[in-house]
Every structure is written in structure tokens, then in C-alpha cells.
Design an enzyme around this catalytic site. Structure first.
Site, PDB file in Angstrom:
ATOM      1  N   GLY A  42       0.830  -1.208   0.000  1.00  0.00           N
ATOM      2  CA  GLY A  42       0.000   0.000   0.000  1.00  0.00           C
ATOM      3  C   GLY A  42       0.859   1.250   0.000  1.00  0.00           C
ATOM      4  CG  ASN A 185       1.943 -11.514 -10.377  1.00  0.00           C
ATOM      5  OD1 ASN A 185       1.071 -12.388 -10.293  1.00  0.00           O
ATOM      6  ND2 ASN A 185       2.882 -11.372  -9.463  1.00  0.00           N
ATOM      7  CB  THR A 221       2.078  -6.756 -14.506  1.00  0.00           C
ATOM      8  OG1 THR A 221       2.040  -7.545 -13.308  1.00  0.00           O
ATOM      9  CG2 THR A 221       1.211  -5.522 -14.325  1.00  0.00           C
ATOM     10  N   GLY A 223       6.123  -9.010 -15.810  1.00  0.00           N
ATOM     11  CA  GLY A 223       7.530  -8.751 -15.520  1.00  0.00           C
ATOM     12  C   GLY A 223       8.189  -8.005 -16.674  1.00  0.00           C
ATOM     13  CB  ALA A 250       8.389  -2.166  -4.867  1.00  0.00           C
ATOM     14  CB  ALA A 251       8.689  -4.130 -10.586  1.00  0.00           C
ATOM     15  N   GLY A 252       5.847  -4.031  -9.327  1.00  0.00           N
ATOM     16  CA  GLY A 252       4.388  -4.023  -9.477  1.00  0.00           C
ATOM     17  C   GLY A 252       3.764  -2.844  -8.734  1.00  0.00           C
ATOM     18  CB  SER A 292      13.184   1.590  -6.485  1.00  0.00           C
ATOM     19  OG  SER A 292      11.894   1.036  -6.315  1.00  0.00           O
TER      20      SER A 292
END
Ligand code: ATP
Ligand code: RIB
Length: 305
Positions: A42, A185, A221, A223, A250-252, A292
Site C-alpha cells: 500500500g 501479475n 503484468t 515482468g 516493488a516493480a508491481g 526506487s
């Protein structure tokens, strides 16, 4: 224009060890660096949306401990409206133990602590935050009955709801029908649908199954491969951006935060997905969750080679 963003979800402190490879069960791996980093799905999404340029209110629960206090301070520095956050006693703030391998992959164990105390009544008590908002974003790292309450209030206030169904869980069709935009994902998409195998044939079918439930926009998603998008205007792959992965943690989340921001600016879904993929790819080049998340200037100006 209603462009305020509401994010309801978890707040964690990530305890990260860099390892040569992810330990197998029973294996001890000697790591190198240890880092304490702000995280939680979150919070990562709320901070990402704010850094991308959004006006964000964050509804969450932390404990009255040093991690909780530091988290709130960090969120304020990032410009989040924290006035709807709850602080509780007799429990620890959310913690995630994370291994990050040399190839950027990770493994994560979460002790939710105070996140488990974010209750439906906290959402009902935050109704004021929803009034006038343009978009609501929620994930599954808080109790599921709280997620239901978020969907209920967003529906009553007529605000589009993005659900990032992570960590992976089965959900009732009743909840799924209340979602405007879903961003699983591929593993999460398989769990939400009737497909066991994940491949280029089943991904479009998973998206169709979710769309047929009444979810207007399905974004799976994938990757580094990008996303599969299905809405009333488009169905197909949208490739991601090529970067050298340092840490995919945390890319997602960065994808979802940036997506929420772009949609709050009334971008088309295709353009919003592109903006979100740029943000997520940049995040993969940097270590850690919240550190990031890129700013609007970085997202717009980054030179992908
Ligand atoms: P995580 O659990 O690591 O936060 P996720 O599994 O929820 O991520 P992914 O599908 O891995 O989500 O990634 C979300 C988006 O981030 C992708 O659709 C893509 O745009 C971007 N992304 C992820 N990994 C990479 C990568 N290695 N290179 C470039 N972009 C990436
Ligand atoms: O999605 C990444 C996040 O998952 C980490 O920041 C960790 O806190 C876990 O919640």
C-alpha cells in the site's frame, strides 16, 4: 477535474539482505549488505503515485513503535495526506523479510502486524477522504473484509477502483464485479481464474474471463515482458522497457502507483500503461521498494537505450 487519489493498504518496514542466490528450503546463504527500507504494498503504491505527481491520501494502520513513527514521517515528507492513518498499541508495525539475489529477483516473508488491524470501520470512518476523489487503489496485504469495505465505499461514491490483487489470493465474484481496473501479475491472474497453466495462450483467456465478470480494464503484468491489456478499445501485449535489473522488489507497486496517477490525470488507458511501465522499469534499476519509486521528471525524461 477530480484528481485526488485514495490508496488504502499496508505499510511495512523491509529488512533486506543481498544474497548471491535465493536460499532453498533448509539452506543458509551468506549475504552481503543488510538494509532497512520503507516498504509495504500500500505504502509503495501511495508513495509512487505521489512521486509521479499525484495528490494522494493514504489510509493505513501502523503501530506506536519506532518503525510506525518513521513510516508516517517518511509519508509526510513524500507529501501524502496521512490524516486517515491509524496508530495502534500492543502489536508491531508491518515487517517484511526480503532476500534480493544478484540477478534482481527476490523472496519475501511478511509479518503483517498492525496491517491486520486496518478494519472495515476505518474505511467507513475515512469516507470524507473519498468525497471528491478521482480514483481509489487497493491491494490484498490488509484484511480482505477491509478490501470489501473499500470496494463498497468506492462504489457508493461512484469512484473507479483499481485492485492490485497481491499477494495472490482467490477472491469472490461479488468483489471482482465491483472492480473497474484489475492489475494481477500472471500468477495472481491464474489464481483468480480457471486456468492452471500460464503461457501465451492462457494469458489472453484469463484476461477475457476477468473482463467477462464486468471488470472494464484488465491489465496482466508480465515482468520484463510488459503487460497484457484488455479493455473496450484494445486487447494485446504492450511490451515493457528494457533495463538492467538491480532489484525487482516493488516493480508491481510502482506500476500501480504510476498507473493511478496517470489515470487520475484522465490519460487514456494505453498512455497510462506506458507511463506506468516507464516508472516500473526505472524502479527495477534501483535497490529497495520506496527508494526506487521515480519522480514525474525522471519518468518523463529517462533515456531507455
Ligand atoms: P513485484 O512483486 O516484483 O512487485 P509483480 O509481480 O507484481 O512485481 P511484475 O509483472 O513483475 O509485477 O512487474 C510489473 C511491471 O513492472 C511489468 O509489467 C513491467 O512493466 C515492469 N517490470 C518488472 N520487471 C521488469 C524488468 N526486469 N525490466 C523492465 N520492466 C520490468
Ligand atoms: O511489493 C513489495 C512489497 O511487498 C515490499 O515492500 C514488502 O513490504 C512486501 O509487502
Amino acid at each position: 477535474m477530480k484528481n485526488k487519489i485514495i490508496v488504502a493498504g499496508s505499510s511495512n518496514t523491509d529488512m533486506v539482505v543481498k544474497v548471491p542466490h535465493i536460499p532453498s528450503p533448509g539452506e543458509t546463504v551468506m549475504g552481503s549488505e543488510f538494509l532497512t527500507i520503507p516498504g509495504g504494498k500500500g505504502a509503495n503504491q501511495a508513495v509512487s503515485a505521489a512521486r509521479a505527481g499525484g495528490d494522494v491520501a493514504f489510509i493505513a494502520c501502523v503501530a506506536d513503535d519506532s518503525f510506525g513513527k518513521e513510516s508516517i514521517e517518511n509519508y509526510r515528507k513524500d507529501g501524502l495526506d496521512t490524516s486517515f492513518m491509524k496508530v495502534v498499541q500492543d502489536i508491531h508495525s508491518g515487517i517484511a523479510l526480503i532476500n534480493v539475489a544478484a540477478d534482481g529477483e527476490n523472496s519475501i516473508a511478511v509479518a503483517p502486524g498492525a496491517n491486520s488491524r486496518l478494519l472495515p470501520e476505518d474505511i467507513y470512518n475515512s469516507r470524507k477522504a473519498f468525497a471528491g476523489a478521482g480514483i481509489v487503489l487497493v491491494q490484498l496485504e490488509i484484511p480482505h473484509e477491509t478490501v470489501h469495505a473499500v470496494a463498497e465505499v468506492a462504489g457508493e461514491e461512484n469512484i473507479p477502483l483499481i485492485l492490485n490483487p497481491a499477494p495472490a489470493a482467490k477472491l469472490s465474484p461479488g468483489l471482482l464485479k465491483k472492480i473497474s481496473i484489475i492489475t494481477p501479475n500472471e500468477t495472481e491472474a491464474a489464481l483468480l481464474t480457471s486456468f492452471n497453466e500460464i503461457n501465451s495462450d492462457t494469458i489472453p483467456l484469463m484476461a477475457r474471463e476477468l473482463y467477462d465478470l464486468g471488470i472494464e480494464t484488465v491489465i496482466i503484468t508480465l515482468g520484463s515482458k510488459g503487460v497484457y491489456l484488455l479493455d473496450s478499445n484494445f486487447q494485446g501485449m504492450i511490451p515493457g522497457y528494457r533495463v538492467k535489473a538491480v532489484d525487482t522488489t516493488a516493480a508491481g507497486d510502482v506500476f500501480n502507483g504510476a498507473l493511478a496517477y496517470a489515470l487520475s490525470q484522465e490519460e487514456t488507458t494505453r498512455r497510462a500503461v506506458d507511463f506506468a511501465q516507464r516508472a516500473a522499469a526505472i524502479s527495477v534499476t534501483k535497490m529497495g521498494a520506496q527508494p526506487s519509486a521515480p519522480t514525474f521528471a525522471e519518468i518523463s525524461g529517462y533515456n531507455f537505450t
